[in-house]
Write a protein that holds these residues in place. Structure first.
Motif, mmCIF file in Angstrom:
data_model
loop_
_atom_site.group_PDB
_atom_site.id
_atom_site.type_symbol
_atom_site.label_atom_id
_atom_site.label_comp_id
_atom_site.label_asym_id
_atom_site.label_seq_id
_atom_site.Cartn_x
_atom_site.Cartn_y
_atom_site.Cartn_z
ATOM 1 N N ARG A 1 55.460 -10.013 -58.756
ATOM 2 C CA ARG A 1 57.147 -8.976 -59.356
ATOM 3 C C ARG A 1 57.839 -9.340 -60.362
ATOM 4 O O ARG A 1 57.616 -10.434 -60.329
ATOM 5 N N LEU A 2 57.771 -7.878 -61.199
ATOM 6 C CA LEU A 2 57.863 -8.085 -62.548
ATOM 7 C C LEU A 2 59.807 -8.283 -62.853
ATOM 8 O O LEU A 2 59.988 -7.316 -62.339
ATOM 9 N N ASP A 3 60.068 -9.445 -63.417
ATOM 10 C CA ASP A 3 61.580 -9.021 -63.644
ATOM 11 C C ASP A 3 61.813 -8.769 -65.062
ATOM 12 O O ASP A 3 61.173 -9.822 -65.756
ATOM 13 N N LEU A 4 62.428 -8.086 -65.956
ATOM 14 C CA LEU A 4 62.493 -7.280 -66.954
ATOM 15 C C LEU A 4 63.478 -6.743 -67.615
ATOM 16 O O LEU A 4 64.181 -6.378 -67.419
ATOM 17 N N SER A 5 63.578 -7.150 -69.296
ATOM 18 C CA SER A 5 64.394 -5.914 -70.091
ATOM 19 C C SER A 5 64.374 -5.306 -71.202
ATOM 20 O O SER A 5 63.217 -6.193 -71.367
ATOM 21 N N THR B 1 54.482 0.120 -61.594
ATOM 22 C CA THR B 1 55.441 0.822 -60.700
ATOM 23 C C THR B 1 56.906 0.380 -60.660
ATOM 24 O O THR B 1 56.882 -1.757 -60.401
ATOM 25 N N VAL B 2 57.241 0.793 -61.273
ATOM 26 C CA VAL B 2 59.448 0.511 -61.949
ATOM 27 C C VAL B 2 59.774 0.623 -60.647
ATOM 28 O O VAL B 2 60.066 1.492 -60.057
ATOM 29 N N GLY C 1 68.307 -5.714 -65.849
ATOM 30 C CA GLY C 1 67.551 -5.787 -64.943
ATOM 31 C C GLY C 1 67.242 -4.875 -64.178
ATOM 32 O O GLY C 1 66.461 -5.007 -63.076
ATOM 33 N N GLN C 2 65.989 -5.071 -64.798
ATOM 34 C CA GLN C 2 64.496 -3.859 -64.391
ATOM 35 C C GLN C 2 63.717 -4.705 -63.764
ATOM 36 O O GLN C 2 63.765 -6.102 -64.025
ATOM 37 N N VAL C 3 63.342 -4.162 -62.303
ATOM 38 C CA VAL C 3 61.915 -4.824 -61.586
ATOM 39 C C VAL C 3 60.413 -3.388 -61.584
ATOM 40 O O VAL C 3 60.832 -2.801 -61.593
#
Length: 289
Positions: free
Chosen positions: A13-17, A57-58, A70-72
């Motif tokens: 799981r990637l948490d990104l902005s 996959t987003v 707060g994109q994942v």
């Protein structure tokens, strides 16, 4: 369709902005335009010294110019690649990625996790100001200027008629084979002490242009060009309405994505893949978020 990870691989799981200003949206495009997905996949391939591109996959595919705080996303890596790079992956990605996109966390995902289909809600914020002098220059890339005074109470009254499960075809750009039925969980406006008016928009999922169309309808009510009842009447018509203005993307930010407890992830993923219908309507295949 299964969410089982291929043997010998691990799901992260990637948490990104990101600041969406210079991106042509999230999804990779055959035209070669700069996208968030393309940039991260290129960086991941480089820092892991891999010949393979590991596809992401987003949770929500944002449009060109839309931001995310707060994109994942998730990505499946070979176990040996993860074991080799896990300790320094974030720092190496930070050194490789452009400064307008950051990955804050990369961790092994629980069983059944799918960044897109396991999500139970997405929360966006749209920021606008009606200050007659315009937008603070330091915020101009994230706040829309509306050059008419806005009545926040009227916009909230109009929003109340849109909350719930509905067919949002009137506020969506239709995509072939995709349903436009969504559950709008929250639509609320609040004026801050700085004069910026923020719309909080939360739903189980959104169809194309839905948030920006809803905001456009609310602004017409807020500035007195349309009555409070108008947005709900547009919704009830059930067809795309040319009078609904799709506002510019730079005021929109994906703030947060919500997921259920770990033991419910797989079930939620299966449920989200089913095509939705309203009572009394016909079913069908396909899906959209």
């Amino acid at each position: 369709m299964s969410d089982e990870v291929e043997p010998g691989h691990v799901r992260l799981r990637l948490d990104l902005s990101y600041d969406g200003k210079d991106f042509s949206g999230w999804a990779k495009q055959p035209s070669g335009r700069r996208t968030v997905q393309g940039e991260i996949e290129d960086a991941l391939r480089t820092v892991t010294r891999s010949s393979t591109t590991y596809e992401l996959t987003v949770a929500g595919r944002t449009d060109a110019g839309v931001h995310a705080r707060g994109q994942v996303a998730h990505v499946d890596l070979p176990q040996d690649v993860w074991d080799e790079h896990r300790e320094k992956l974030l720092k190496r990605l930070a050194g490789r990625l452009s400064r307008d996109v950051r990955i804050w966390r990369a961790a092994e995902a629980p069983a059944g996790f799918n960044a897109r289909f396991s999500a139970v809600w997405r929360r966006y914020a749209y920021r606008v100001t009606d200050n007659p002098g315009g937008v603070d220059p330091l915020l101009r890339g994230h706040v829309l200027w509306h050059d008419w005074p806005l009545d926040v109470a009227a916009m909230n009254a109009a929003a109340a008629g849109l909350v719930g499960e509905h067919d949002f075809a009137a506020y969506c750009k239709k995509r072939e084979g995709a349903t436009t039925i969504r559950t709008l969980q929250q639509l609320r406006w609040e004026r801050g002490p700085d004069g910026i008016i923020t719309a909080t928009v939360r739903a189980d999922a959104f169809c194309h242009n839905m948030v920006r169309s809803l905001v456009g309808a609310m602004l017409f009510v807020g500035d007195g060009h349309r009555p409070v009842e108008w947005p709900a009447k547009v919704l009830g018509a059930g067809v795309r309405d040319s009078s609904v203005h799709v506002v510019r993307p730079h005021g929109l930010t994906l703030e947060e994505v919500g997921y259920p407890a770990d033991e419910l992830l797989a079930a939620r993923s299966r449920e989200a893949r089913n095509r939705r219908t309203l009572p009394g309507s016909a079913g069908g295949s396909g899906g959209c978020c």
